[in-house]
Enzyme design. Sequence first.
Site, PDB file in Angstrom:
ATOM      1  N   GLY A 163      44.116  60.448  55.298  1.00  0.00           N
ATOM      2  CA  GLY A 163      43.096  61.139  54.499  1.00  0.00           C
ATOM      3  C   GLY A 163      42.688  60.303  53.296  1.00  0.00           C
ATOM      4  O   GLY A 163      41.630  60.520  52.714  1.00  0.00           O
ATOM      5  N   VAL A 194      42.311  58.402  49.642  1.00  0.00           N
ATOM      6  CA  VAL A 194      42.063  58.888  48.281  1.00  0.00           C
ATOM      7  C   VAL A 194      41.269  60.193  48.345  1.00  0.00           C
ATOM      8  O   VAL A 194      41.573  61.174  47.669  1.00  0.00           O
ATOM      9  CB  VAL A 194      41.297  57.814  47.464  1.00  0.00           C
ATOM     10  CG1 VAL A 194      40.800  58.386  46.141  1.00  0.00           C
ATOM     11  CG2 VAL A 194      42.203  56.615  47.220  1.00  0.00           C
ATOM     12  N   LYS A 205      37.603  69.028  43.757  1.00  0.00           N
ATOM     13  CA  LYS A 205      36.686  70.160  43.979  1.00  0.00           C
ATOM     14  C   LYS A 205      37.447  71.480  44.076  1.00  0.00           C
ATOM     15  O   LYS A 205      36.924  72.534  43.711  1.00  0.00           O
ATOM     16  CB  LYS A 205      35.844  69.946  45.244  1.00  0.00           C
ATOM     17  CG  LYS A 205      34.548  69.243  44.958  1.00  0.00           C
ATOM     18  CD  LYS A 205      34.706  67.759  44.797  1.00  0.00           C
ATOM     19  CE  LYS A 205      34.500  67.187  43.465  1.00  0.00           C
ATOM     20  NZ  LYS A 205      34.669  65.732  43.414  1.00  0.00           N
ATOM     21  N   GLY A 263      32.070  58.567  33.363  1.00  0.00           N
ATOM     22  CA  GLY A 263      31.467  58.501  34.703  1.00  0.00           C
ATOM     23  C   GLY A 263      31.735  59.804  35.448  1.00  0.00           C
ATOM     24  O   GLY A 263      32.119  60.815  34.851  1.00  0.00           O
ATOM     25  N   GLU A 265      32.513  57.008  25.859  1.00  0.00           N
ATOM     26  CA  GLU A 265      31.763  56.233  26.856  1.00  0.00           C
ATOM     27  C   GLU A 265      31.148  55.002  26.180  1.00  0.00           C
ATOM     28  O   GLU A 265      30.535  55.113  25.120  1.00  0.00           O
ATOM     29  CB  GLU A 265      30.682  57.128  27.480  1.00  0.00           C
ATOM     30  CG  GLU A 265      29.670  56.416  28.349  1.00  0.00           C
ATOM     31  CD  GLU A 265      30.288  55.629  29.489  1.00  0.00           C
ATOM     32  OE1 GLU A 265      31.047  56.211  30.281  1.00  0.00           O
ATOM     33  OE2 GLU A 265      30.019  54.417  29.581  1.00  0.00           O
ATOM     34  N   ARG A 303      37.006  51.777  39.332  1.00  0.00           N
ATOM     35  CA  ARG A 303      37.911  51.497  40.443  1.00  0.00           C
ATOM     36  C   ARG A 303      37.676  50.082  40.939  1.00  0.00           C
ATOM     37  O   ARG A 303      36.610  49.521  40.722  1.00  0.00           O
ATOM     38  CB  ARG A 303      37.683  52.522  41.559  1.00  0.00           C
ATOM     39  CG  ARG A 303      37.957  53.944  41.062  1.00  0.00           C
ATOM     40  CD  ARG A 303      37.873  54.986  42.145  1.00  0.00           C
ATOM     41  NE  ARG A 303      38.788  54.820  43.250  1.00  0.00           N
ATOM     42  CZ  ARG A 303      40.088  55.130  43.235  1.00  0.00           C
ATOM     43  NH1 ARG A 303      40.636  55.617  42.141  1.00  0.00           N
ATOM     44  NH2 ARG A 303      40.841  54.954  44.302  1.00  0.00           N
ATOM     45  N   ASP A 329      35.123  51.976  50.442  1.00  0.00           N
ATOM     46  CA  ASP A 329      35.147  51.480  49.059  1.00  0.00           C
ATOM     47  C   ASP A 329      35.362  49.968  48.985  1.00  0.00           C
ATOM     48  O   ASP A 329      34.925  49.311  48.034  1.00  0.00           O
ATOM     49  CB  ASP A 329      36.257  52.176  48.264  1.00  0.00           C
ATOM     50  CG  ASP A 329      35.872  53.596  47.853  1.00  0.00           C
ATOM     51  OD1 ASP A 329      34.840  54.101  48.353  1.00  0.00           O
ATOM     52  OD2 ASP A 329      36.601  54.192  47.040  1.00  0.00           O
ATOM     53  N   HIS A 361      13.229  81.427  52.595  1.00  0.00           N
ATOM     54  CA  HIS A 361      12.999  82.061  51.290  1.00  0.00           C
ATOM     55  C   HIS A 361      13.863  83.308  51.175  1.00  0.00           C
ATOM     56  O   HIS A 361      13.943  84.067  52.136  1.00  0.00           O
ATOM     57  CB  HIS A 361      11.518  82.438  51.156  1.00  0.00           C
ATOM     58  CG  HIS A 361      11.232  83.189  49.897  1.00  0.00           C
ATOM     59  ND1 HIS A 361      11.147  82.563  48.669  1.00  0.00           N
ATOM     60  CD2 HIS A 361      11.054  84.524  49.670  1.00  0.00           C
ATOM     61  CE1 HIS A 361      10.890  83.471  47.746  1.00  0.00           C
ATOM     62  NE2 HIS A 361      10.832  84.672  48.313  1.00  0.00           N
TER      63      HIS A 361
HETATM   64  C1  FAD Z   1      39.215  61.606  41.416  1.00  0.00           C
HETATM   65  C2  FAD Z   1      38.263  61.173  42.481  1.00  0.00           C
HETATM   66  C3  FAD Z   1      37.282  62.052  42.908  1.00  0.00           C
HETATM   67  C4  FAD Z   1      36.390  61.663  43.898  1.00  0.00           C
HETATM   68  N1  FAD Z   1      35.439  62.553  44.298  1.00  0.00           N
HETATM   69  C5  FAD Z   1      34.572  62.204  45.270  1.00  0.00           C
HETATM   70  C6  FAD Z   1      33.599  63.120  45.739  1.00  0.00           C
HETATM   71  O1  FAD Z   1      33.515  64.247  45.265  1.00  0.00           O
HETATM   72  N2  FAD Z   1      32.761  62.716  46.715  1.00  0.00           N
HETATM   73  C7  FAD Z   1      32.812  61.455  47.240  1.00  0.00           C
HETATM   74  O2  FAD Z   1      32.023  61.142  48.119  1.00  0.00           O
HETATM   75  N3  FAD Z   1      33.736  60.565  46.819  1.00  0.00           N
HETATM   76  C8  FAD Z   1      34.614  60.913  45.852  1.00  0.00           C
HETATM   77  N4  FAD Z   1      35.570  60.017  45.462  1.00  0.00           N
HETATM   78  C9  FAD Z   1      35.584  58.685  46.089  1.00  0.00           C
HETATM   79  C10 FAD Z   1      36.238  58.740  47.483  1.00  0.00           C
HETATM   80  O3  FAD Z   1      37.545  59.238  47.353  1.00  0.00           O
HETATM   81  C11 FAD Z   1      36.228  57.363  48.078  1.00  0.00           C
HETATM   82  O4  FAD Z   1      34.919  56.863  48.112  1.00  0.00           O
HETATM   83  C12 FAD Z   1      36.779  57.382  49.501  1.00  0.00           C
HETATM   84  O5  FAD Z   1      38.099  57.853  49.521  1.00  0.00           O
HETATM   85  C13 FAD Z   1      36.734  55.974  50.093  1.00  0.00           C
HETATM   86  O6  FAD Z   1      37.242  56.001  51.372  1.00  0.00           O
HETATM   87  P1  FAD Z   1      37.936  54.711  51.996  1.00  0.00           P
HETATM   88  O7  FAD Z   1      38.331  55.102  53.363  1.00  0.00           O
HETATM   89  O8  FAD Z   1      37.100  53.541  51.795  1.00  0.00           O
HETATM   90  O9  FAD Z   1      39.224  54.446  51.105  1.00  0.00           O
HETATM   91  P2  FAD Z   1      40.452  55.326  50.647  1.00  0.00           P
HETATM   92  O10 FAD Z   1      40.169  56.754  50.703  1.00  0.00           O
HETATM   93  O11 FAD Z   1      40.869  54.721  49.359  1.00  0.00           O
HETATM   94  O12 FAD Z   1      41.548  55.038  51.749  1.00  0.00           O
HETATM   95  C14 FAD Z   1      42.128  53.782  51.901  1.00  0.00           C
HETATM   96  C15 FAD Z   1      43.490  53.981  52.533  1.00  0.00           C
HETATM   97  O13 FAD Z   1      44.007  52.716  52.901  1.00  0.00           O
HETATM   98  C16 FAD Z   1      45.410  52.752  52.730  1.00  0.00           C
HETATM   99  N5  FAD Z   1      45.880  51.356  52.670  1.00  0.00           N
HETATM  100  C17 FAD Z   1      45.548  50.405  51.759  1.00  0.00           C
HETATM  101  N6  FAD Z   1      46.157  49.245  52.046  1.00  0.00           N
HETATM  102  C18 FAD Z   1      46.886  49.467  53.160  1.00  0.00           C
HETATM  103  C19 FAD Z   1      47.736  48.658  53.964  1.00  0.00           C
HETATM  104  N7  FAD Z   1      47.960  47.375  53.686  1.00  0.00           N
HETATM  105  N8  FAD Z   1      48.342  49.228  55.046  1.00  0.00           N
HETATM  106  C20 FAD Z   1      48.136  50.522  55.365  1.00  0.00           C
HETATM  107  N9  FAD Z   1      47.346  51.334  54.639  1.00  0.00           N
HETATM  108  C21 FAD Z   1      46.720  50.809  53.568  1.00  0.00           C
HETATM  109  C22 FAD Z   1      45.574  53.528  51.438  1.00  0.00           C
HETATM  110  O14 FAD Z   1      46.880  54.081  51.324  1.00  0.00           O
HETATM  111  C23 FAD Z   1      44.503  54.599  51.579  1.00  0.00           C
HETATM  112  O15 FAD Z   1      45.010  55.796  52.132  1.00  0.00           O
HETATM  113  C24 FAD Z   1      36.488  60.372  44.476  1.00  0.00           C
HETATM  114  C25 FAD Z   1      37.480  59.488  44.055  1.00  0.00           C
HETATM  115  C26 FAD Z   1      38.370  59.890  43.082  1.00  0.00           C
HETATM  116  C27 FAD Z   1      39.433  58.929  42.642  1.00  0.00           C
END
Ligand code: FAD
Length: 452
Positions: free
Chosen positions: A37, A39, A49, A175, A196, A269, A309, A441
């Site tokens: 799942g 971040v 949320k 932000g 900020e 980030r 990301d 509506h």
């Molecule tokens: C507080 C907060 C609130 C947010 N709210 C929103 C929102 O409301 N809406 C929205 O769209 N976005 C939101 N985001 C951003 C969103 O969480 C990220 O854009 C999203 O999680 C990115 O997905 P990802 O799959 O690229 O990476 P991530 O979700 O970061 O997942 C990457 C995964 O890779 C794993 N990993 C890393 N290296 C390794 C390795 N070598 N081996 C095995 N596993 C590894 C990590 O453990 C992690 O689980 C929020 C972020 C934060 C911090």
Amino acid sequence: MKYQIAIIGGGPAGYTAAETAGKAGLSVVLFEKRILGGVCLNEGCIPTKTLLYSAKTYDSARHASKYAVNVSEVSFDLPKIIARKQKVVRKLVLGVKGKLTANNVTIVNGEASIVDKNHILCGDETYECDNLLLCTGSETFIPPIPGIDTVPYWTHRDALDNKEFPRSLVVIGGGVIGMEFASFFNSLGVEVTVIEMLDEILGGMDKELSAMLRAEYAKRGIKFMLNTKVVSLDGSAGENGETQVRVNYENAEGTGFSVAEKLLMSVGRRPVTKGLGLENLNPEKTERGNIRVDGQMRTSVTGVYACGDLTGFSLLAHTAVREAEVAVHAVLGKKDCMSYRAIPGVVYTNPEIAGVGDTEEALQKKGIPYRTVKLPMAYSGRFVAENEGVNGMCKLLLAEDDTVLGAHVLGNPASEIITLAGMAVELKLTAAEWKKIVFPHPTVGEIFKEAL
Ligand SMILES: Cc1cc2nc3c(=O)[nH]c(=O)nc-3n(C[C@H](O)[C@H](O)[C@H](O)COP(=O)(O)OP(=O)(O)OC[C@H]3O[C@@H](n4cnc5c(N)ncnc54)[C@H](O)[C@@H]3O)c2cc1C
């Protein structure tokens, strides 16, 4: 065993890619070192949320008399709010696991390390793959402010699990993440200061609407310090000997400090590029250290893709999800291309603010001529019915030929209606074409039709 796709990272990018590839009949292995799942599900989108919904419910109950509903005693229970958040997260993580298992994805719990583009090491096992997807996401960036190592501070992870209430909180960084936490703690009665460095909160969102949101929160007691740079941090003792953090800053008025019981760091980030053996691939990176990709999410190394990301395009879960679909389609040889034209951005404050397509600031920077149509949200009957004593704004940006370039909304439920505008922007509809669509509506979304 040999897999057709190996995916490192089980966040929105990784699990979407795994599910899409599994569904298409490819053999998939997914590595996740923490919790499936990523971040988003565990410490980002969903938990924030969930907390914000509790705060919104509390706010609504306190102000129920506006709607002629009497609520005699309103209170909240922070440990229970946190426990509910954990329950929601657990349920959704199980859902993701179920979907992956149903699509025959092999899930490996552990830190994966790249040996070469066809071999991944995890624990004592080496896994062979034809294609490799890098989905390692991003992590909190902690700036090297003098004194940072000497004071206790929260990142979003700590703030999400905190069961004891601080009386005061300084948020460094106004932000999206900073503002969502500021909103949560402000609703629950904490004295909040947001510092900020830029001249407005929510950089990247429409500046005028961001300023309106800031004014609304200032009325509710949040103190905003814009154009203010934090220069150092140190500890101090409160009246009763409790630890406090002193945030020293400078701005146009000179130097000063702000003292609070807790400090939340939310300045940004950075991509996770360390600890996964990336040096064994050496893919091209951008100036900001993200992995460079093309429209099919291909990196400079053949057979290696990057999504989410890590690519640095928008740091949003929905971008990650779409990028993952595009990457898997590229592996499958299906025609597809990533478009960043209409990625909605939402801030889940109360009221919400959302935008899609270009902002005025972006259009001005690009030198693209445009005209602006602005309408108070009170032009939507449904909005008036449900938002006593509140107003907001809808702003559309139209090109010279009337193509919809951008849409920005301040008012609930901006997060839900912004997709309507997103479709218009993505499909390059003109105002006249969009106006032909029949809206139900009464809905708040009708505000776009009114504006058109
Ligand atoms: C507080 C907060 C609130 C947010 N709210 C929103 C929102 O409301 N809406 C929205 O769209 N976005 C939101 N985001 C951003 C969103 O969480 C990220 O854009 C999203 O999680 C990115 O997905 P990802 O799959 O690229 O990476 P991530 O979700 O970061 O997942 C990457 C995964 O890779 C794993 N990993 C890393 N290296 C390794 C390795 N070598 N081996 C095995 N596993 C590894 C990590 O453990 C992690 O689980 C929020 C972020 C934060 C911090």
